[in-house]
Design a protein around this motif. Structure first.
Motif, mmCIF file in Angstrom:
data_model
loop_
_atom_site.group_PDB
_atom_site.id
_atom_site.type_symbol
_atom_site.label_atom_id
_atom_site.label_comp_id
_atom_site.label_asym_id
_atom_site.label_seq_id
_atom_site.Cartn_x
_atom_site.Cartn_y
_atom_site.Cartn_z
ATOM 1 N N HIS A 95 0.679 -1.214 -0.084
ATOM 2 C CA HIS A 95 0.028 0.168 -0.007
ATOM 3 C C HIS A 95 0.716 1.180 0.100
ATOM 4 O O HIS A 95 0.458 2.276 0.586
ATOM 5 N N GLN A 96 2.178 1.156 -0.201
ATOM 6 C CA GLN A 96 3.012 2.209 -0.293
ATOM 7 C C GLN A 96 3.338 2.716 -1.800
ATOM 8 O O GLN A 96 3.172 1.836 -2.653
ATOM 9 N N ASN A 97 4.055 3.926 -1.801
ATOM 10 C CA ASN A 97 4.568 4.344 -2.891
ATOM 11 C C ASN A 97 5.869 3.438 -3.525
ATOM 12 O O ASN A 97 5.934 3.243 -4.900
ATOM 13 N N GLU A 98 6.750 3.069 -2.508
ATOM 14 C CA GLU A 98 7.893 2.428 -2.852
ATOM 15 C C GLU A 98 7.521 0.934 -3.328
ATOM 16 O O GLU A 98 6.641 0.232 -2.442
ATOM 17 N N PRO A 99 8.357 0.190 -4.245
ATOM 18 C CA PRO A 99 8.147 -1.081 -4.293
ATOM 19 C C PRO A 99 8.545 -1.915 -2.977
ATOM 20 O O PRO A 99 9.460 -1.559 -2.348
ATOM 21 N N LEU A 100 7.753 -2.913 -3.050
ATOM 22 C CA LEU A 100 8.001 -4.014 -1.919
ATOM 23 C C LEU A 100 8.730 -5.180 -2.671
ATOM 24 O O LEU A 100 8.144 -5.836 -3.563
ATOM 25 N N VAL A 101 10.017 -5.248 -2.253
ATOM 26 C CA VAL A 101 10.910 -6.489 -2.743
ATOM 27 C C VAL A 101 11.072 -7.389 -1.718
ATOM 28 O O VAL A 101 11.535 -6.970 -0.488
ATOM 29 N N PHE A 102 10.869 -8.560 -1.832
ATOM 30 C CA PHE A 102 11.075 -9.990 -1.043
ATOM 31 C C PHE A 102 11.699 -10.941 -1.714
ATOM 32 O O PHE A 102 11.574 -11.333 -2.763
ATOM 33 N N PHE A 103 12.372 -11.729 -0.725
ATOM 34 C CA PHE A 103 12.749 -13.109 -0.922
ATOM 35 C C PHE A 103 11.857 -14.159 -0.465
ATOM 36 O O PHE A 103 11.465 -13.907 0.668
ATOM 37 N N ALA A 104 11.465 -15.075 -1.111
ATOM 38 C CA ALA A 104 10.499 -16.038 -0.642
ATOM 39 C C ALA A 104 10.752 -17.578 -0.927
ATOM 40 O O ALA A 104 11.476 -17.803 -1.982
ATOM 41 N N VAL A 105 10.707 -18.342 0.025
ATOM 42 C CA VAL A 105 10.655 -20.015 -0.082
ATOM 43 C C VAL A 105 9.561 -20.546 0.200
ATOM 44 O O VAL A 105 9.015 -20.395 1.100
ATOM 45 N N VAL A 106 8.996 -21.326 -0.735
ATOM 46 C CA VAL A 106 7.939 -22.288 -0.553
ATOM 47 C C VAL A 106 8.450 -23.605 -0.791
ATOM 48 O O VAL A 106 8.400 -24.220 -1.817
ATOM 49 N N PRO A 107 8.546 -24.512 0.525
ATOM 50 C CA PRO A 107 8.946 -25.871 0.512
ATOM 51 C C PRO A 107 7.424 -26.554 0.566
ATOM 52 O O PRO A 107 6.513 -26.223 1.030
ATOM 53 N N GLU A 108 7.630 -27.421 -0.569
ATOM 54 C CA GLU A 108 6.421 -28.355 -0.694
ATOM 55 C C GLU A 108 6.411 -29.826 0.237
ATOM 56 O O GLU A 108 7.500 -30.443 0.149
#
Lengths: 111, 111
Positions: A95-108
């Motif tokens: 909801h901010q002006n600045e981009p939201l950058v993230f690292f994510a891991v989805v283990p199955e």
């Protein structure tokens, strides 16, 4: 093995999990994991979804995220981490002006 | 759920996995994951170990890492990621003056 996100094509995924606008992601996938660096621009969201057979761990790299987690809301800042265990639901939103950058891991883990 | 590493006590783990010096880590652990932010100072290493029942995904936050992965060597820079699938071995080492800071997830899949 090394995963260099700069060498992985960035894909724009519109309405990801039913969310608003697009998620941009560089993603490595095998049978056991999704490993990604993602960006949500202003107003973009990942729709609310349940991790029935997987979990997800998100580390915020820059920007400020709003996370809906089950029936709670969390604010996520750089250096903070969100963990969605198997069986839980979440929605990441910018909801901010600045981009939201993230690292994510989805283990199955399977059913 | 949110994991704020600043609120987790930092522990110094000497000779981690048989390595040199200490790893400093703020770690969240449940039955399915270890989720941590770790630091290796100059000359510190995580010893070579095999992930028999788990994998490990490491994202470099700052510094420069040397990774021994099976019989190869990788250089890891900020923004780069190392993935050690189940069944493989690795050793993270810091041979630089600058601290090596990383985020890591260890999902446990079982035997």
């Amino acid at each position: 093995m090394k995963i260099n996100f700069e060498e992985i094509e960035e894909k724009s995924l519109p309405n990801f999990k039913g969310g608003e606008k697009s998620m941009e992601a560089r993603m490595y996938v095998d049978e056991k994991h999704k490993i990604m660096r993602g960006t949500l621009q202003k107003g973009a969201t990942i729709g609310l979804h349940t991790h029935d057979t997987s979990s997800e761990i998100i580390y915020i790299l820059s920007g400020k995220g709003t996370m809906i987690y089950d029936d709670t809301e969390e604010t996520l800042l750089p250096g903070e981490c969100h963990y969605c265990p198997k069986g839980h639901s979440h929605s990441l939103q910018n909801h901010q002006n600045e981009p939201l950058v993230f690292f994510a891991v989805v283990p199955e883990f399977g059913a």
